[in-house]
Design a protein around this motif. Structure first.
Motif, PDB file in Angstrom:
ATOM      1  N   LYS A   1       0.819  -1.209   0.000  1.00 52.58           N
ATOM      2  CA  LYS A   1       0.000   0.000   0.000  1.00 52.58           C
ATOM      3  C   LYS A   1       0.855   1.262   0.000  1.00 52.58           C
ATOM      4  O   LYS A   1       0.444   2.295  -0.536  1.00 52.58           O
ATOM      5  N   LYS A   2       2.035   1.187   0.598  1.00 52.44           N
ATOM      6  CA  LYS A   2       2.954   2.330   0.567  1.00 52.44           C
ATOM      7  C   LYS A   2       3.343   2.670  -0.863  1.00 52.44           C
ATOM      8  O   LYS A   2       3.664   3.828  -1.183  1.00 52.44           O
ATOM      9  N   SER A   3       3.321   1.655  -1.720  1.00 50.59           N
ATOM     10  CA  SER A   3       3.647   1.860  -3.137  1.00 50.59           C
ATOM     11  C   SER A   3       2.420   2.200  -3.964  1.00 50.59           C
ATOM     12  O   SER A   3       2.491   2.259  -5.199  1.00 50.59           O
ATOM     13  N   GLY A   4       1.286   2.370  -3.279  1.00 50.87           N
ATOM     14  CA  GLY A   4       0.058   2.750  -3.976  1.00 50.87           C
ATOM     15  C   GLY A   4      -0.661   1.593  -4.648  1.00 50.87           C
ATOM     16  O   GLY A   4      -1.535   1.816  -5.504  1.00 50.87           O
ATOM     17  N   LEU A   5      -0.322   0.374  -4.291  1.00 52.79           N
ATOM     18  CA  LEU A   5      -0.938  -0.793  -4.919  1.00 52.79           C
ATOM     19  C   LEU A   5      -2.297  -1.100  -4.292  1.00 52.79           C
ATOM     20  O   LEU A   5      -2.494  -0.929  -3.085  1.00 52.79           O
ATOM     21  N   LYS A   6      -3.237  -1.557  -5.108  1.00 49.89           N
ATOM     22  CA  LYS A   6      -4.583  -1.905  -4.669  1.00 49.89           C
ATOM     23  C   LYS A   6      -4.657  -3.402  -4.364  1.00 49.89           C
ATOM     24  O   LYS A   6      -4.112  -4.222  -5.104  1.00 49.89           O
TER      25      LYS A   6
END
Length: 281
Positions: free
Chosen positions: A18-23
């Motif tokens: 999530k820190k990498s913006g992944l869903k």
């Protein structure tokens, strides 16, 4: 594909993603995976960056201890199946990992839980709500994927998600069927040869019942379906209800709703099979 057994390790992996913006897409299962489950996983992969599949036989949703004992468990085979699709994490916790202490929460879903499955399996949906809400807290998915075969369960999970204000999008997925029409289910592998041969009558009868809607009453269609299935010596209808697809309440006339669904539970010996059909009005 990585197997994770603890909440701590799972949440660390998801936090990093999530820190990498992944869903995060999530498919909760009780194992004994079949093509229907894999279809959910494929849809999750198409709509998410990271796919988590849980394999956990939840004891709190079984009101029949024999049914819990009979439920098929084969983690190695499940892992082989998941290796054929995009699955990033398999969460396979022990019971005390999911329930470090007893979950005594009691949910109230009103009329949604008093009919059909709720009527014949008291306590079942409370157990479903317990485990799914706990899994949502553990996985923190953006989307969760559920099959429409468990039609009432889907309605309960939507209601639970709303009640608890959980930021999870519930994605319904079409029923996946065997070539002969039988709805795919982990319980199918428990059927005897004769039961498996005759079980497709359930889906066939539901599909045929759609042809009677124009000139047959709701009660007439119910009787035709029940009589056709009960005429088979391997099968016995537990219930067949024709309901409003939104409220799950029985309808008396075809003009009562623009979304009418026929939901059925059938015993093949001691094995319980469910299915449903949407009536196009």
């Amino acid at each position: 594909m990585q197997v994770v057994n603890t909440v701590e390790k799972l949440q660390h992996q998801i936090s990093e993603a999530k820190k990498s913006g992944l869903k995060i897409g999530f498919v909760p299962t009780m194992g004994a995976l079949h093509e229907g489950h894999l279809t959910l996983v494929k849809k999750a992969a198409n709509e998410s960056d990271i796919v988590v599949v849980s394999i956990f036989v939840n004891p709190t949703q079984f009101n029949n201890s024999k049914d819990l004992e009979r439920y098929p468990r084969d983690l190695e085979t499940d892992l082989e199946a998941l290796s054929t699709v995009k699955c990033d994490y398999i969460f396979a916790p022990a019971v005390d990992e999911v329930y470090p202490e007893e979950d005594d929460r009691q949910f109230n879903f009103g009329d949604l839980e008093t009919v059909m499955e709720g009527k014949f399996r008291p306590g079942h949906f409370n157990g479903v709500a317990q485990v799914v809400s706990r899994l949502f807290d553990m996985v923190t998915p953006d989307k969760a994927f559920f099959g429409l075969k468990d039609f009432q369960q889907l309605a309960i999970i939507r209601a639970m998600t709303k009640q608890l204000s959980m930021p999870v999008e519930i994605v319904p997925c079409d029923i996946v069927r065997e070539k002969d029409g039988l709805a795919m289910s982990s319980r199918n592998m428990l059927l005897s040869e004769a039961q498996r041969k005759n079980a497709p009558l359930i889906a066939r009868t539901l599909v045929e019942s759609c042809n009677f809607v124009a000139d047959t009453s709701v009660q007439g269609v119910k009787k035709q379906v029940e009589d056709a299935i009960n005429a088979d010596t391997e099968l016995e209808v537990e219930y067949f209800e024709i309901v409003d697809g939104y409220t799950l309440q029985a309808v008396d006339n075809w003009d009562e709703s623009n979304y009418i669904v026929g939901c059925i539970a059938v015993f093949a010996g001691e094995i319980r099979l469910i299915d449903n059909v949407t009536y196009k009005l």
